[in-house]
Design an enzyme around this catalytic site. Structure first.
Site, mmCIF file in Angstrom:
data_model
loop_
_atom_site.group_PDB
_atom_site.id
_atom_site.type_symbol
_atom_site.label_atom_id
_atom_site.label_comp_id
_atom_site.label_asym_id
_atom_site.label_seq_id
_atom_site.Cartn_x
_atom_site.Cartn_y
_atom_site.Cartn_z
ATOM 1 N N SER A 1 31.426 45.839 27.787
ATOM 2 C CA SER A 1 31.101 45.695 29.206
ATOM 3 C C SER A 1 30.901 44.209 29.493
ATOM 4 O O SER A 1 30.353 43.485 28.646
ATOM 5 C CB SER A 1 29.790 46.442 29.506
ATOM 6 O OG SER A 1 29.254 46.010 30.742
ATOM 7 N N ARG B 1 28.807 43.127 31.362
ATOM 8 C CA ARG B 1 27.353 42.933 31.478
ATOM 9 C C ARG B 1 26.679 42.763 30.113
ATOM 10 O O ARG B 1 25.511 42.370 30.062
ATOM 11 C CB ARG B 1 26.715 44.101 32.234
ATOM 12 C CG ARG B 1 27.090 44.113 33.713
ATOM 13 C CD ARG B 1 26.257 45.120 34.501
ATOM 14 N NE ARG B 1 26.413 44.941 35.936
ATOM 15 C CZ ARG B 1 27.230 45.669 36.696
ATOM 16 N NH1 ARG B 1 27.963 46.624 36.177
ATOM 17 N NH2 ARG B 1 27.319 45.426 38.004
ATOM 18 N N GLY C 1 39.125 52.589 32.997
ATOM 19 C CA GLY C 1 38.546 52.895 31.688
ATOM 20 C C GLY C 1 37.574 54.066 31.768
ATOM 21 O O GLY C 1 36.853 54.223 32.756
ATOM 22 N N GLN D 1 30.147 47.019 46.473
ATOM 23 C CA GLN D 1 29.694 48.027 45.507
ATOM 24 C C GLN D 1 28.392 47.646 44.812
ATOM 25 O O GLN D 1 27.943 48.352 43.932
ATOM 26 C CB GLN D 1 30.796 48.343 44.496
ATOM 27 C CG GLN D 1 31.106 47.242 43.484
ATOM 28 C CD GLN D 1 32.334 47.587 42.652
ATOM 29 O OE1 GLN D 1 33.461 47.543 43.114
ATOM 30 N NE2 GLN D 1 32.111 47.943 41.393
ATOM 31 N N HIS E 1 39.300 45.824 29.125
ATOM 32 C CA HIS E 1 40.264 45.512 30.204
ATOM 33 C C HIS E 1 41.642 45.245 29.619
ATOM 34 O O HIS E 1 42.653 45.686 30.157
ATOM 35 C CB HIS E 1 39.834 44.247 30.966
ATOM 36 C CG HIS E 1 38.515 44.348 31.660
ATOM 37 N ND1 HIS E 1 37.415 43.616 31.266
ATOM 38 C CD2 HIS E 1 38.112 45.074 32.723
ATOM 39 C CE1 HIS E 1 36.400 43.883 32.062
ATOM 40 N NE2 HIS E 1 36.790 44.769 32.945
HETATM 41 O O1 PAF Z 1 35.378 49.079 37.312
HETATM 42 C C1 PAF Z 1 35.362 48.004 37.961
HETATM 43 O O2 PAF Z 1 35.429 46.927 37.419
HETATM 44 C C2 PAF Z 1 35.227 48.064 39.476
HETATM 45 O O3 PAF Z 1 34.371 49.093 39.870
HETATM 46 C C3 PAF Z 1 36.587 48.179 40.206
HETATM 47 C C4 PAF Z 1 37.296 49.478 39.882
HETATM 48 C C5 PAF Z 1 37.471 47.009 39.823
HETATM 49 C C6 PAF Z 1 36.373 48.138 41.719
HETATM 50 O O4 PAF Z 1 35.749 46.951 42.111
#
Ligand code: PAF
Length: 281
Positions: A185, A187, A147, A61, A37
Site C-alpha cells: 500500500s 500508505r 487490485g 474520496q 500497481h
Molecule cells: O484505488 C485507488 O487508488 C483509487 O481509489 C482510485 C481507484 C484510483 C480512484 O481514485
C-alpha cells in the site's frame, strides 16, 4: 511513453488509437506506485494494445481530517515505473483539471457503500465512483484494472459499471504482498519501524483465519472474533473492523459457505490500513 496533464490532450491521443481499432486498458491509480500497481500495469500490457495509467490523488474520496494533503506524491518516480512496466500513456491531471470549481454532479450508490470501509469513511465511495466514472468517460477503455486489496472498491466499481451501463470490462488482480505478508500500500510509507512490525498483525490474523477455515471451522462469529481479538491484542493497532461477509453482497455471514470475503481495517498510529482474503468454501 507520453505524459499528459489535460483531458483534451489525452482524448486527442486516444481518438486515433480507437479509430485504428486498438484496444485500450486503463489502470487508475493515485500514484506513489508500488509492486501492486505495477502488476496491474503489466497485466494491462499483456491484454491490450495501449495502456493508459492515470495518476491522480482524488480529493473527493478523502474525508475531513484524512490524509489528502499528505498523501505521498512523486510523479517523476511514478512515470519511470510506468515506463518500465510497459505503459504507453500516463494521465496526471491537477485537481482543477479534473473538477470544475462549480462541479455539482456525483455518482452515488446505496447499500454496498455503507458497510466496511464505507461505514468508517462516509462519502469515500461516492468520490471513488465519481472519479472512476469520469476516467471511464475520458479514456473509454475496453478494460480497467483494480487490485483485490480494495475488495469493496472493486465490487462497487463493478456494480456501477453494471447499473450505469459503462462499456468496460473490470479486471481484478490479486493482492501483492511484501515477503513477510503485509499487503502493499502507498500508505505503508507512513509507518514507523515499530508500526511496520505491528502492521503484520493484519495479514497474520487473516492467514490464521484461513487455516482455521481450512481445518473445518464454519462459524463466522468465531472467525470474526478471533481476528478482532488478535488485532486488538497488538498494542500499536486500533481495530476499525473485522468482518466475514458474502463476497458479492457484503452481507455479514453466520455460516462460512460459498464466496466469502474476510476483510479487516485497523489504524497503526495515524495510518489506516486494510487487508482481506477471499475464499471459496
Ligand atoms: O484505488 C485507488 O487508488 C483509487 O481509489 C482510485 C481507484 C484510483 C480512484 O481514485
Amino acid at each position: 511513453m507520453k505524459l499528459t496533464k489535460t483531458k483534451a490532450e489525452l482524448r486527442d491521443m486516444l481518438k486515433d488509437i480507437r479509430r485504428e481499432g486498438k484496444s485500450i486498458g486503463l489502470v487508475p491509480t493515485m500514484g506513489y506506485l508500488h509492486e501492486g500497481h505495477l502488476s496491474l500495469i503489466r497485466k494491462a500490457r499483456q491484454e491490450n494494445d495501449i495502456v493508459v495509467v492515470s495518476i491522480f490523488v482524488n480529493p473527493t474520496q478523502f474525508g475531513e481530517g484524512e490524509d489528502y494533503g499528505t498523501y505521498p506524491r512523486d510523479l517523476d518516480r511514478d512515470t519511470g515505473r510506468c515506463r518500465e512496466a510497459g505503459a504507453d500513456i500516463v494521465f496526471a491531471p491537477e485537481a482543477e483539471e479534473m473538477y470544475a470549481k462549480t462541479n455539482a454532479a456525483f455518482v452515488d450508490m446505496s447499500r454496498l457503500t455503507d458497510r466496511l470501509c464505507g461505514a468508517s469513511r462516509p462519502g469515500h465511495f461516492r468520490g471513488v465512483m465519481t472519479v472512476v466514472a469520469k476516467l471511464f468517460n475520458i479514456v473509454l477503455p475496453d478494460r480497467a484494472y483494480f487490485g483485490q486489496k480494495d475488495a469493496q472498491q472493486v465490487l462497487v466499481v463493478k456494480r456501477m459499471v453494471r447499473d450505469l451501463d459503462f462499456d468496460v470490462h473490470i479486471v481484478e488482480a490479486p493482492i501483492v504482498r511484501e515477503t513477510d505478508g503485509l499487503a502493499m500500500s502507498s500508505r505503508n510509507t507512513y509507518l514507523s519501524p515499530a508500526e511496520r512490525r505491528a502492521a503484520l498483525v493484519l495479514s497474520q490474523s487473516l492467514f490464521e483465519a484461513r487455516q482455521r477455515i481450512e481445518g473445518g471451522e464454519r462459524r463466522a462469529d468465531v472467525i470474526r472474533n478471533g481476528i478482532a481479538g488478535q488485532i486488538s491484542s497488538q498494542p500499536l493497532a486500533r481495530l476499525d473492523y473485522a468482518e466475514v461477509v458474502d463476497a458479492e453482497t457484503l452481507e455479514p455471514l453466520r455460516e462460512i459457505r460459498g464466496s466469502v470475503l474476510i476483510a479487516v481495517a485497523a489504524r497503526l498510529g495515524d495510518t489506516r490500513l486494510i487487508d482481506n482474503i477471499k475464499l471459496e468454501v
